[in-house]
Scaffold this motif. Structure first.
Motif, PDB file in Angstrom:
ATOM      1  N   SER A 132      56.889  29.515  27.300  1.00 54.31           N
ATOM      2  CA  SER A 132      56.183  29.146  28.533  1.00 54.31           C
ATOM      3  C   SER A 132      56.352  27.666  28.833  1.00 54.31           C
ATOM      4  N   GLY A 133      56.316  26.833  27.781  1.00 56.00           N
ATOM      5  CA  GLY A 133      56.541  25.402  27.982  1.00 56.00           C
ATOM      6  C   GLY A 133      57.940  25.113  28.506  1.00 56.00           C
ATOM      7  N   TRP A 134      58.944  25.801  27.967  1.00 56.38           N
ATOM      8  CA  TRP A 134      60.310  25.609  28.482  1.00 56.38           C
ATOM      9  C   TRP A 134      60.418  26.089  29.929  1.00 56.38           C
ATOM     10  N   TYR A 135      59.651  27.115  30.280  1.00 61.33           N
ATOM     11  CA  TYR A 135      59.619  27.583  31.659  1.00 61.33           C
ATOM     12  C   TYR A 135      59.081  26.489  32.587  1.00 61.33           C
ATOM     13  N   LEU A 136      58.014  25.828  32.179  1.00 63.94           N
ATOM     14  CA  LEU A 136      57.486  24.718  32.988  1.00 63.94           C
ATOM     15  C   LEU A 136      58.530  23.617  33.131  1.00 63.94           C
ATOM     16  N   ASN A 137      59.233  23.304  32.041  1.00 66.59           N
ATOM     17  CA  ASN A 137      60.260  22.264  32.104  1.00 66.59           C
ATOM     18  C   ASN A 137      61.380  22.641  33.066  1.00 66.59           C
ATOM     19  N   GLU A 138      61.760  23.916  33.057  1.00 68.50           N
ATOM     20  CA  GLU A 138      62.828  24.334  33.973  1.00 68.50           C
ATOM     21  C   GLU A 138      62.376  24.239  35.424  1.00 68.50           C
ATOM     22  N   LEU A 139      61.119  24.552  35.687  1.00 69.00           N
ATOM     23  CA  LEU A 139      60.602  24.382  37.046  1.00 69.00           C
ATOM     24  C   LEU A 139      60.706  22.922  37.497  1.00 69.00           C
ATOM     25  N   LEU A 140      60.350  21.999  36.624  1.00 68.48           N
ATOM     26  CA  LEU A 140      60.439  20.579  36.969  1.00 68.48           C
ATOM     27  C   LEU A 140      61.876  20.172  37.233  1.00 68.48           C
ATOM     28  N   LEU A 141      62.802  20.636  36.416  1.00 71.24           N
ATOM     29  CA  LEU A 141      64.208  20.289  36.602  1.00 71.24           C
ATOM     30  C   LEU A 141      64.753  20.831  37.915  1.00 71.24           C
ATOM     31  N   ARG A 142      64.326  22.014  38.279  1.00 73.48           N
ATOM     32  CA  ARG A 142      64.898  22.675  39.442  1.00 73.48           C
ATOM     33  C   ARG A 142      64.271  22.230  40.763  1.00 73.48           C
ATOM     34  N   LEU A 143      63.012  21.809  40.739  1.00 82.97           N
ATOM     35  CA  LEU A 143      62.295  21.579  41.994  1.00 82.97           C
ATOM     36  C   LEU A 143      61.899  20.129  42.245  1.00 82.97           C
ATOM     37  N   LEU A 144      61.976  19.266  41.247  1.00 88.43           N
ATOM     38  CA  LEU A 144      61.610  17.864  41.458  1.00 88.43           C
ATOM     39  C   LEU A 144      62.865  17.015  41.599  1.00 88.43           C
ATOM     40  N   GLY A 145      62.888  16.151  42.607  1.00 84.70           N
ATOM     41  CA  GLY A 145      63.940  15.155  42.702  1.00 84.70           C
ATOM     42  C   GLY A 145      63.662  14.001  41.745  1.00 84.70           C
ATOM     43  N   ARG A 146      64.661  13.178  41.560  1.00 90.12           N
ATOM     44  CA  ARG A 146      64.500  12.031  40.667  1.00 90.12           C
ATOM     45  C   ARG A 146      63.884  10.839  41.398  1.00 90.12           C
ATOM     46  N   ASP A 147      63.257   9.973  40.616  1.00 91.27           N
ATOM     47  CA  ASP A 147      62.675   8.725  41.116  1.00 91.27           C
ATOM     48  C   ASP A 147      61.630   8.972  42.196  1.00 91.27           C
ATOM     49  N   ASP A 148      60.879  10.037  42.049  1.00 92.84           N
ATOM     50  CA  ASP A 148      59.837  10.374  43.019  1.00 92.84           C
ATOM     51  C   ASP A 148      58.543  10.668  42.247  1.00 92.84           C
ATOM     52  N   PRO A 149      57.631   9.698  42.176  1.00 91.65           N
ATOM     53  CA  PRO A 149      56.428   9.878  41.348  1.00 91.65           C
ATOM     54  C   PRO A 149      55.540  11.012  41.855  1.00 91.65           C
ATOM     55  N   HIS A 150      54.979  11.765  40.908  1.00 90.74           N
ATOM     56  CA  HIS A 150      54.003  12.819  41.195  1.00 90.74           C
ATOM     57  C   HIS A 150      52.926  12.736  40.110  1.00 90.74           C
ATOM     58  N   GLU A 151      52.023  11.787  40.268  1.00 90.84           N
ATOM     59  CA  GLU A 151      51.053  11.526  39.207  1.00 90.84           C
ATOM     60  C   GLU A 151      50.122  12.708  38.985  1.00 90.84           C
ATOM     61  N   SER A 152      49.655  13.343  40.055  1.00 92.70           N
ATOM     62  CA  SER A 152      48.747  14.482  39.876  1.00 92.70           C
ATOM     63  C   SER A 152      49.472  15.655  39.233  1.00 92.70           C
ATOM     64  N   LEU A 153      50.753  15.840  39.539  1.00 95.60           N
ATOM     65  CA  LEU A 153      51.508  16.911  38.902  1.00 95.60           C
ATOM     66  C   LEU A 153      51.740  16.599  37.429  1.00 95.60           C
ATOM     67  N   TYR A 154      51.961  15.333  37.107  1.00 96.83           N
ATOM     68  CA  TYR A 154      52.085  14.947  35.701  1.00 96.83           C
ATOM     69  C   TYR A 154      50.809  15.296  34.941  1.00 96.83           C
ATOM     70  N   ASP A 155      49.660  14.994  35.530  1.00 98.37           N
ATOM     71  CA  ASP A 155      48.391  15.327  34.882  1.00 98.37           C
ATOM     72  C   ASP A 155      48.236  16.840  34.726  1.00 98.37           C
ATOM     73  N   ALA A 156      48.690  17.608  35.730  1.00 99.69           N
ATOM     74  CA  ALA A 156      48.630  19.061  35.628  1.00 99.69           C
ATOM     75  C   ALA A 156      49.547  19.575  34.516  1.00 99.69           C
ATOM     76  N   TYR A 157      50.679  18.917  34.325  1.00102.77           N
ATOM     77  CA  TYR A 157      51.603  19.294  33.248  1.00102.77           C
ATOM     78  C   TYR A 157      50.967  19.032  31.883  1.00102.77           C
ATOM     79  N   VAL A 158      50.321  17.884  31.724  1.00101.71           N
ATOM     80  CA  VAL A 158      49.625  17.570  30.477  1.00101.71           C
ATOM     81  C   VAL A 158      48.569  18.631  30.186  1.00101.71           C
ATOM     82  N   ASP A 159      47.805  18.994  31.210  1.00100.41           N
ATOM     83  CA  ASP A 159      46.755  19.991  31.034  1.00100.41           C
ATOM     84  C   ASP A 159      47.351  21.351  30.674  1.00100.41           C
TER      85      ASP A 159
END
Length: 309
Positions: A132-159
């Motif tokens: 499941s953790g690798w699934y979350l990582n793949e979502l980030l790789l596929r849907l997030l561009g680089r150099d674009d901060p998403h602080e609330s999404l980072y907090d959601a990932y930690v949670d």
């Protein structure tokens, strides 16, 4: 021979000058431009940024390219020089799902990792939680561009990682992160109201098109969009991701929407899970090499340390 003239500088006529009618007026010395502070993270060193490693691949003979998710800088590509060497101090530190503190330098698309250290207690995901953790990582790789901060999404990932490590209900953590990701990148919708701003009602059925919000299901109309009940939409609006009755519909709704925005390309982690399910189950007395009957052994996480390259 013609004299070139500076169209910016005015000319002064000098009647007594020999051999020339013009002489350029000396320009006043321009003041030196004020030194401006360079933006943090562009062209110089950035220190001690909270981050997670989400992917890595070999680079040349001894190095790695890291794809990391940081709280203040978003997704970044870093080169970890020498990280593949057997005695590199980076090897035991660069671990997926582990809180990291990273420092880097450079202004290009791929920056240079300067230092990496653990910033929290070891966090270990096992079995289905690890997939499941690798699934979350793949979502980030596929849907997030680089150099674009998403602080609330980072907090959601930690949670989400913390909840996966605890393993009470993996599906609730996944559905919540999928929804937070869609909303963060602009593909969410209001699950409590239709396109005509009418409130969603429990007991009614709806359709959710891939690029719009819910609409009442019309038996006579073409069946477009993902079918879902009003109860499930209201559970989504209230953040009740642990609602057992709503979970199957929410899973279908969110994953169809994610797949659409990934242009329909299949996710590798889902394929791995399907492949694993195709294998026959182990006998009760079977023990995989080096592990328990419940799954292959995983190495113990190393002691938190600090690495510099």
């Amino acid at each position: 021979m013609s004299n070139s003239r500076d169209p910016v500088a005015p000319d002064e006529i000098l009647p007594d000058a020999a051999g020339s009618l013009f002489r350029r007026t000396p320009l006043a010395a321009a003041p030196a431009p004020a030194r401006q502070a360079r933006p943090r993270g562009r062209g110089h060193r950035v220190d001690d940024v909270p981050a997670f490693l989400i992917h890595s691949y070999p680079y040349r003979e001894t190095s790695l390219i890291l794809d990391v998710f940081t709280r203040s800088h978003g997704r970044l590509a870093l080169v970890a020089k020498g990280a593949k060497r057997p005695h590199s101090a980076l090897r035991p530190v660069l671990i997926a799902f582990q809180r990291l503190s990273l420092s880097w330098s450079g202004a290009g698309e791929i920056k240079t990792l300067v230092r990496a250290e653990w910033s929290g207690a070891p966090q270990r995901l096992q079995g289905a939680a690890a997939m499941s953790g690798w699934y979350l990582n793949e979502l980030l790789l596929r849907l997030l561009g680089r150099d674009d901060p998403h602080e609330s999404l980072y907090d959601a990932y930690v949670d989400a990682l913390s909840r996966l490590a605890a393993q009470p209900r993996l599906s609730a953590a996944l559905r919540e992160f999928e929804w937070r990701l869609l909303c963060e990148i602009g593909y969410g919708f209001d699950p409590a109201a239709t396109g005509n701003d009418e409130p969603v009602q429990a007991g009614m059925r709806y359709r959710v098109p891939l690029e719009a919000g819910p609409e009442p299901e019309e038996p006579e109309a073409p069946q477009l969009g993902t079918p879902i009940t009003g109860e499930s939409l209201l559970a989504l609006a209230a953040g009740r991701f642990d609602d057992v009755a709503a979970e199957p519909e929410l899973r279908r709704l969110l994953r169809e929407r994610l797949d659409y925005h990934m242009n329909g390309r299949p996710m590798a982690t889902r394929q791995v899970l399907r492949d694993l399910r195709s294998f026959p189950p182990l006998r009760a007395d079977a023990r995989p090499p080096g592990g328990d009957a419940g799954g292959p052994a995983e190495p113990d996480p190393p002691h938190p340390g600090k690495a510099a390259d």
